[in-house]
Design a protein around this motif. Structure first.
Motif: not given
Length: 385
Positions: A40, A44, A48
């Protein structure tokens, strides 16, 4: 490598060690662990782990740095930097575990460990099973395939059961249907139970357990208690066989609950309760069943208008189930109380207490956010066959 995540205390346990993390460190590790092997970017991870905040990219780097320092003692975990892109979490495979612990290949040791798991399973000691599973790397044994899935069910890890790629969906289907039974709408749960039985999607033992035991409560909660009592006749015929003797306490407790829902007279319910106390739980003092019986007996007292005694028994039963470590069964007992409150709403304050507790437990274990994905998966799977 078995890893336990304690979301309430922000702790990670593996290889016999427990590491304490800060909340955001834990959230970052949990996300990477749920998606281990995937890479990731910083953007990202920010999206998240920090969805409602406005940190800078350096925030991810700082947290990764601190995580590496805290997790250094867990040799099986590697926080890998993918140059020019981001980060991923790698978990040691079983081959390296064999090199560290030669006993992993010892058939006698592994059989004895399986026997211990079996005993804990029989006596309803879920926490004992989890404690043994956490020591897998230290003790040097190979976790049996059945228990590698079952322990996730015991601890209420619905997210793993839904999304893991470690085992096929067919191996998880039974537990997913059971999870829906204590989270979803009874009518839908009954439909899923009947579909997996009609399509024979479960292993033979699971198929039989669903057919003679699990579906009984679902029938009752879906308003078909007469059908449940009719099926109970088949259940008693089957569990009369030696291989099913450990089912007797659970079936008797379920029978008592069914008759409470049916509105059967107290004299008949008293006979069932006497059988449970004098025969079933005396010879088979299983922790799960002791807790479940106290809850059902508490509902009986509630029906009789004995609010104080009912609350005492309900609290005792839920406490025993909490000590057992079987999260799904505790949730199911709370669902029984919640359903019963609609049948005999004599003590609104008391029943509200357990209704609120049921909702809090759904939030605590993350069940509420997963019920939608669970139903979507069930519809997709069952309708495609």
């Amino acid at each position: 490598m078995y890893i336990e995540l304690n979301e309430n205390e922000f702790k990670v346990t593996a290889e016999g060690l427990t590491i304490e993390l800060l909340p955001k460190e834990f959230a970052l590790f949990e996300f990477l662990y749920r998606n281990k092997g995937q890479t990731f970017s910083r953007e990202q991870l920010l999206d998240k782990v920090w969805p409602l905040e406005y940190p800078v990219e350096r925030t991810v780097d700082d947290h990764i740095y601190r995580l590496r320092k805290k997790l250094v003692s867990l040799e099986g975990l590697v926080l890998k930097t993918v140059r020019g892109f981001g980060y991923s979490l790698l978990v040691r495979n079983m081959d390296s575990a064999v090199e560290v612990n030669p006993t992993t290949r010892d058939p006698e040791l592994n059989q004895r460990i399986r026997d211990v798991f079996g005993k804990y399973h029989t006596y309803g000691q879920g926490r004992s099973m989890l404690a043994l599973a956490r020591q897998q790397d230290v003790l040097g044994y190979e976790l049996a395939p059945f228990y590698s899935i079952y322990i996730h069910f015991v601890e209420g890890d619905l997210e793993w059961l839904l999304y893991t790629q470690e085992v096929p969906l067919a191996e998880r289907m039974y537990y997913l249907v059971l999870c829906h039974a204590f989270l979803g709408e009874p009518e839908k749960s009954l439909r899923y139970c009947e579909q997996v039985l009609d399509q024979q999607l479960l292993h033979p033992n699971q198929h039989m357990e669903m057919k003679i035991l699990n579906i009984l409560d679902v029938y009752a909660l879906a308003g078909q208690v007469d059908k449940a009592l009719e099926r109970l006749q088949l259940t008693y015929t089957i569990i009369a066989e030696p291989d099913y003797e450990n089912f007797v306490p659970s079936v008797a407790i379920t029978e008592m609950f069914l008759h409470l829902v049916k509105g059967t007279e107290d004299s008949e319910i008293a006979l069932i309760a006497e059988k449970i106390e004098d025969e079933c739980l005396t010879t088979k003092p299983f922790l799960r069943e002791i807790g479940s019986y106290k809850v059902v007996k508490g509902l009986w007292e509630l029906r009789g208008g004995e609010g104080r005694e009912a609350e005492k028994l309900l609290d005792e039963g839920l406490h025993v189930l909490d000590r057992s470590g079987f999260i799904p069964l505790r949730m199911y007992s709370l669902l029984r109380i919640r359903y019963f409150s609609h049948l005999f709403p004599k003590d609104g304050a008391l029943l509200k207490k357990y209704r609120v507790l049921y909702e809090k437990e759904q939030e605590r274990f993350g069940f509420r956010k997963l019920i939608g994905p669970l139903e979507a998966m069930m519809r997709k799977t069952l309708n495609s066959l």
